[in-house]
Design a protein around this motif. Structure first.
Motif, PDB file in Angstrom:
ATOM      1  N   VAL A   6       0.846  -1.178   0.000  1.00 34.45           N
ATOM      2  CA  VAL A   6       0.000   0.000   0.000  1.00 34.45           C
ATOM      3  C   VAL A   6       0.892   1.242   0.000  1.00 34.45           C
ATOM      4  O   VAL A   6       1.830   1.333   0.785  1.00 34.45           O
ATOM      5  CB  VAL A   6      -0.917   0.018   1.243  1.00 34.45           C
ATOM      6  N   ALA A   7       0.602   2.171  -0.892  1.00 32.78           N
ATOM      7  CA  ALA A   7       1.369   3.416  -0.960  1.00 32.78           C
ATOM      8  C   ALA A   7       0.462   4.572  -0.545  1.00 32.78           C
ATOM      9  O   ALA A   7      -0.705   4.618  -0.910  1.00 32.78           O
ATOM     10  CB  ALA A   7       1.885   3.648  -2.372  1.00 32.78           C
ATOM     11  N   ASN A   8       1.012   5.460   0.239  1.00 30.81           N
ATOM     12  CA  ASN A   8       0.282   6.652   0.655  1.00 30.81           C
ATOM     13  C   ASN A   8       0.986   7.858   0.050  1.00 30.81           C
ATOM     14  O   ASN A   8       2.118   8.162   0.408  1.00 30.81           O
ATOM     15  CB  ASN A   8       0.248   6.745   2.188  1.00 30.81           C
ATOM     16  N   VAL A   9       0.343   8.528  -0.873  1.00 34.22           N
ATOM     17  CA  VAL A   9       0.942   9.674  -1.557  1.00 34.22           C
ATOM     18  C   VAL A   9       0.321  10.950  -1.003  1.00 34.22           C
ATOM     19  O   VAL A   9      -0.901  11.090  -0.972  1.00 34.22           O
ATOM     20  CB  VAL A   9       0.713   9.594  -3.080  1.00 34.22           C
ATOM     21  N   VAL A  10       1.182  11.868  -0.571  1.00 39.47           N
ATOM     22  CA  VAL A  10       0.719  13.150  -0.042  1.00 39.47           C
ATOM     23  C   VAL A  10       1.238  14.253  -0.952  1.00 39.47           C
ATOM     24  O   VAL A  10       2.441  14.351  -1.192  1.00 39.47           O
ATOM     25  CB  VAL A  10       1.229  13.368   1.402  1.00 39.47           C
ATOM     26  N   THR A  11       0.347  15.063  -1.468  1.00 37.62           N
ATOM     27  CA  THR A  11       0.728  16.170  -2.333  1.00 37.62           C
ATOM     28  C   THR A  11       0.884  17.425  -1.485  1.00 37.62           C
ATOM     29  O   THR A  11      -0.055  17.813  -0.787  1.00 37.62           O
ATOM     30  CB  THR A  11      -0.349  16.409  -3.415  1.00 37.62           C
ATOM     31  N   PRO A  12       2.065  18.054  -1.515  1.00 41.55           N
ATOM     32  CA  PRO A  12       2.243  19.279  -0.720  1.00 41.55           C
ATOM     33  C   PRO A  12       1.374  20.402  -1.275  1.00 41.55           C
ATOM     34  O   PRO A  12       1.039  20.396  -2.464  1.00 41.55           O
ATOM     35  CB  PRO A  12       3.729  19.600  -0.874  1.00 41.55           C
ATOM     36  N   PRO A  13       1.027  21.371  -0.451  1.00 40.64           N
ATOM     37  CA  PRO A  13       0.218  22.489  -0.953  1.00 40.64           C
ATOM     38  C   PRO A  13       1.009  23.309  -1.967  1.00 40.64           C
ATOM     39  O   PRO A  13       2.232  23.345  -1.938  1.00 40.64           O
ATOM     40  CB  PRO A  13      -0.069  23.306   0.309  1.00 40.64           C
ATOM     41  N   ALA A  14       0.299  23.972  -2.859  1.00 38.82           N
ATOM     42  CA  ALA A  14       0.936  24.795  -3.886  1.00 38.82           C
ATOM     43  C   ALA A  14       1.641  25.991  -3.241  1.00 38.82           C
ATOM     44  O   ALA A  14       1.185  26.527  -2.239  1.00 38.82           O
ATOM     45  CB  ALA A  14      -0.102  25.283  -4.881  1.00 38.82           C
ATOM     46  N   ASP A  15       2.773  26.387  -3.823  1.00 38.82           N
ATOM     47  CA  ASP A  15       3.506  27.560  -3.355  1.00 38.82           C
ATOM     48  C   ASP A  15       2.869  28.781  -4.013  1.00 38.82           C
ATOM     49  O   ASP A  15       3.083  29.055  -5.190  1.00 38.82           O
ATOM     50  CB  ASP A  15       4.977  27.445  -3.742  1.00 38.82           C
ATOM     51  N   THR A  16       2.063  29.519  -3.248  1.00 37.95           N
ATOM     52  CA  THR A  16       1.348  30.659  -3.813  1.00 37.95           C
ATOM     53  C   THR A  16       1.952  32.003  -3.417  1.00 37.95           C
ATOM     54  O   THR A  16       1.462  33.043  -3.832  1.00 37.95           O
ATOM     55  CB  THR A  16      -0.129  30.638  -3.369  1.00 37.95           C
ATOM     56  N   THR A  17       3.022  31.989  -2.622  1.00 39.55           N
ATOM     57  CA  THR A  17       3.667  33.227  -2.193  1.00 39.55           C
ATOM     58  C   THR A  17       4.858  33.516  -3.092  1.00 39.55           C
ATOM     59  O   THR A  17       5.776  32.705  -3.181  1.00 39.55           O
ATOM     60  CB  THR A  17       4.137  33.118  -0.728  1.00 39.55           C
ATOM     61  N   PRO A  18       4.865  34.660  -3.770  1.00 38.51           N
ATOM     62  CA  PRO A  18       5.995  34.972  -4.647  1.00 38.51           C
ATOM     63  C   PRO A  18       7.248  35.298  -3.836  1.00 38.51           C
ATOM     64  O   PRO A  18       7.157  35.676  -2.664  1.00 38.51           O
ATOM     65  CB  PRO A  18       5.522  36.200  -5.424  1.00 38.51           C
ATOM     66  N   PRO A  19       8.420  35.176  -4.457  1.00 35.98           N
ATOM     67  CA  PRO A  19       9.660  35.566  -3.757  1.00 35.98           C
ATOM     68  C   PRO A  19       9.712  37.083  -3.573  1.00 35.98           C
ATOM     69  O   PRO A  19       8.988  37.832  -4.226  1.00 35.98           O
ATOM     70  CB  PRO A  19      10.764  35.090  -4.705  1.00 35.98           C
ATOM     71  N   SER A  20      10.594  37.518  -2.691  1.00 33.52           N
ATOM     72  CA  SER A  20      10.786  38.959  -2.504  1.00 33.52           C
ATOM     73  C   SER A  20      11.440  39.542  -3.754  1.00 33.52           C
ATOM     74  O   SER A  20      12.048  38.824  -4.553  1.00 33.52           O
ATOM     75  CB  SER A  20      11.689  39.215  -1.292  1.00 33.52           C
ATOM     76  N   GLN A  21      11.321  40.857  -3.913  1.00 31.83           N
ATOM     77  CA  GLN A  21      11.974  41.523  -5.031  1.00 31.83           C
ATOM     78  C   GLN A  21      13.471  41.601  -4.761  1.00 31.83           C
ATOM     79  O   GLN A  21      13.876  41.813  -3.616  1.00 31.83           O
ATOM     80  CB  GLN A  21      11.433  42.930  -5.208  1.00 31.83           C
ATOM     81  N   PRO A  22      14.305  41.431  -5.788  1.00 30.27           N
ATOM     82  CA  PRO A  22      15.747  41.640  -5.593  1.00 30.27           C
ATOM     83  C   PRO A  22      15.988  43.066  -5.097  1.00 30.27           C
ATOM     84  O   PRO A  22      15.264  43.986  -5.466  1.00 30.27           O
ATOM     85  CB  PRO A  22      16.339  41.440  -6.987  1.00 30.27           C
ATOM     86  N   GLN A  23      16.995  43.242  -4.261  1.00 33.05           N
ATOM     87  CA  GLN A  23      17.294  44.546  -3.676  1.00 33.05           C
ATOM     88  C   GLN A  23      18.667  45.035  -4.138  1.00 33.05           C
ATOM     89  O   GLN A  23      19.489  44.252  -4.591  1.00 33.05           O
ATOM     90  CB  GLN A  23      17.274  44.452  -2.150  1.00 33.05           C
ATOM     91  N   ASN A  24      18.901  46.317  -3.961  1.00 38.66           N
ATOM     92  CA  ASN A  24      20.205  46.944  -4.241  1.00 38.66           C
ATOM     93  C   ASN A  24      20.709  46.636  -5.650  1.00 38.66           C
ATOM     94  O   ASN A  24      21.849  46.233  -5.844  1.00 38.66           O
ATOM     95  CB  ASN A  24      21.231  46.523  -3.188  1.00 38.66           C
ATOM     96  N   VAL A  25      19.860  46.837  -6.630  1.00 42.75           N
ATOM     97  CA  VAL A  25      20.234  46.601  -8.029  1.00 42.75           C
ATOM     98  C   VAL A  25      21.192  47.699  -8.473  1.00 42.75           C
ATOM     99  O   VAL A  25      20.920  48.885  -8.305  1.00 42.75           O
ATOM    100  CB  VAL A  25      18.987  46.576  -8.934  1.00 42.75           C
ATOM    101  N   VAL A  26      22.338  47.281  -9.022  1.00 47.11           N
ATOM    102  CA  VAL A  26      23.366  48.224  -9.458  1.00 47.11           C
ATOM    103  C   VAL A  26      23.776  47.882 -10.889  1.00 47.11           C
ATOM    104  O   VAL A  26      24.061  46.726 -11.195  1.00 47.11           O
ATOM    105  CB  VAL A  26      24.610  48.159  -8.536  1.00 47.11           C
ATOM    106  N   VAL A  27      23.795  48.893 -11.743  1.00 44.41           N
ATOM    107  CA  VAL A  27      24.267  48.731 -13.123  1.00 44.41           C
ATOM    108  C   VAL A  27      25.610  49.436 -13.242  1.00 44.41           C
ATOM    109  O   VAL A  27      25.746  50.602 -12.859  1.00 44.41           O
ATOM    110  CB  VAL A  27      23.268  49.325 -14.131  1.00 44.41           C
TER     111      VAL A  27
END
Length: 75
Positions: A6-27
């Motif tokens: 018998v196999a028990n498969v558990v699906t993790p919840p979807a990742d609905t939170t976006p990552p933070s914005q990159p900071q200190n962008v320098v060109v």
């Protein structure tokens, strides 16, 4: 015959939170046909950050994908 395992498969919840914005962008090293961009990494407590898509807009025009990278800089 023996009973099947018998196999028990558990699906993790979807990742609905976006990552933070990159900071200190320098060109730097801005030239007519090249540039260097560096930034502080984003954070994501869900699935993590797989890659960054770097886009460019010239004179306020439409953004165009410049490149993708898994690091925090692009030359």
């Amino acid at each position: 015959s023996l009973p099947s395992a018998v196999a028990n498969v558990v699906t993790p919840p979807a990742d609905t939170t976006p990552p933070s914005q990159p900071q200190n962008v320098v060109v730097t090293n801005l030239a007519p046909t090249s540039l260097t961009v560096q930034w502080q990494a984003s954070t994501d407590t869900g699935s993590g950050v797989a890659e960054y898509t770097v886009e460019i807009s010239v004179n306020g025009g439409t953004f165009t994908v410049l490149n993708t990278t898994t690091t925090t800089s692009l030359n």
